[in-house]
Design an enzyme around this catalytic site. Structure first.
Site, PDB file in Angstrom:
ATOM      1  N   SER A 151    -109.315  48.650  -6.948  1.00  0.00           N
ATOM      2  CA  SER A 151    -109.684  48.283  -5.462  1.00  0.00           C
ATOM      3  C   SER A 151    -110.022  49.601  -4.645  1.00  0.00           C
ATOM      4  O   SER A 151    -109.498  50.634  -5.093  1.00  0.00           O
ATOM      5  CB  SER A 151    -108.548  47.558  -4.866  1.00  0.00           C
ATOM      6  OG  SER A 151    -108.591  47.589  -3.554  1.00  0.00           O
ATOM      7  N   TYR A 197     -99.458  46.283  -2.859  1.00  0.00           N
ATOM      8  CA  TYR A 197    -100.812  46.028  -3.259  1.00  0.00           C
ATOM      9  C   TYR A 197    -101.563  47.234  -3.352  1.00  0.00           C
ATOM     10  O   TYR A 197    -102.220  47.670  -4.625  1.00  0.00           O
ATOM     11  CB  TYR A 197    -101.544  45.008  -2.304  1.00  0.00           C
ATOM     12  CG  TYR A 197    -102.948  44.582  -2.829  1.00  0.00           C
ATOM     13  CD1 TYR A 197    -103.103  43.823  -3.791  1.00  0.00           C
ATOM     14  CD2 TYR A 197    -103.974  45.387  -2.348  1.00  0.00           C
ATOM     15  CE1 TYR A 197    -104.538  43.643  -4.471  1.00  0.00           C
ATOM     16  CE2 TYR A 197    -105.198  45.245  -2.648  1.00  0.00           C
ATOM     17  CZ  TYR A 197    -105.533  44.257  -3.723  1.00  0.00           C
ATOM     18  OH  TYR A 197    -106.845  44.141  -4.027  1.00  0.00           O
TER      19      TYR A 197
END
Length: 254
Positions: free
Chosen positions: A138, A151
């Site tokens: 990500s 996250y």
């Protein structure tokens, strides 16, 4: 790597970005696409088969949080059928900072364990042929969305692991690169929990800014697969595919 006639394992190939990427992959004509996913979606599997009937699409239920030994057992079954596997895509991910342990287990440990398991079949030190790992990380691995620090940290860890895998390629024969999507319009992003509820509207706030579609992301994902550049850090954002140059701040000198 030309996708045509290749054997590909795609972990979480039925999710938001995953399903559109699976669609784009089968259009490119691999020999086999093996999807490992917690989601049992026969309709999606049937659709993938219909897109290109020449491609053999197979599904196995799989939870990335299982022990390495269980993953190895599943991979043994797959390798027995296919004989060779060219590409492993690790795509499992959750976005919910209320679930701290599971976020780390899925986003980081699961990627490490699945990769570790396939090394039993690929590692050239064991007589294996080598292979390619594409890990979906990500852009939050570059700069965190600070409202979801768990996250973001899990994706930074996955990115670091992938960078190390690439450096180990001369030893193992296994190359690796990371796929780092920007904010993509998926169910994952519309509503999710921030850490300790520091920002209840974090999903809404992100979607107030430019985003990309899952199709745009998937099309660039396929381009990254075809480029097959060991150590590449691919940013897939706003419909663009960008090779990120990593800044080195420290070196172990070994």
């Amino acid at each position: 790597m030309a996708i045509a006639n290749k054997n590909i394992i795609f972990v979480a190939g039925l999710g938001g970005i995953g399903l559109d990427t699976s669609r784009e992959i089968v259009k490119s004509g691999p020999k086999n696409l093996v999807i490992l996913d917690r989601i049992d979606n026969p309709t999606a599997i049937a659709e993938l088969k219909a897109i290109n009937p020449k491609v053999t699409v197979t599904f196995y239920p799989y939870d990335v949080t299982v022990p390495v030994a269980e993953t190895t057992k599943l991979l043994k079954t797959i390798f027995a059928q296919l004989k060779t596997v060219d590409l492993l895509i690790n795509g499992a991910g959750i976005l919910d900072d209320h679930q701290i342990e599971r976020t780390i287990a899925v986003n980081f440990t699961g990627t490490v364990n699945t990769t570790t398991a396939i090394m039993e079949f690929w590692d050239k030190r064991k007589g294996g042929p080598g292979g390619v790992v594409a890990n979906i990380c990500s852009v939050t691995g570059f700069n965190a969305i600070y409202q979801v620090p768990v996250y973001s940290a899990s994706k930074a860890a996955a990115l670091s692991f992938t960078n190390s895998l690439a450096r180990l390629a001369p030893i193992t024969g296994v190359t690796a690169y990371s796929i780092n999507p920007g904010i993509t319009r998926t169910p994952l992003v519309h509503k999710f929990n921030s850490w300790l509820d520091v920002e209840p509207r974090v999903g809404e706030l992100l979607l107030e800014h430019p985003t990309q579609t899952t199709l745009e992301c998937a099309q660039n994902f396929v381009k990254a697969i075809e480029a097959n550049k060991n150590g590449a850090i691919w940013q897939l954002d706003l419909g663009q595919l960008i090779a990120v140059e990593w800044t080195k701040h420290w070196d172990s000198h070994i």
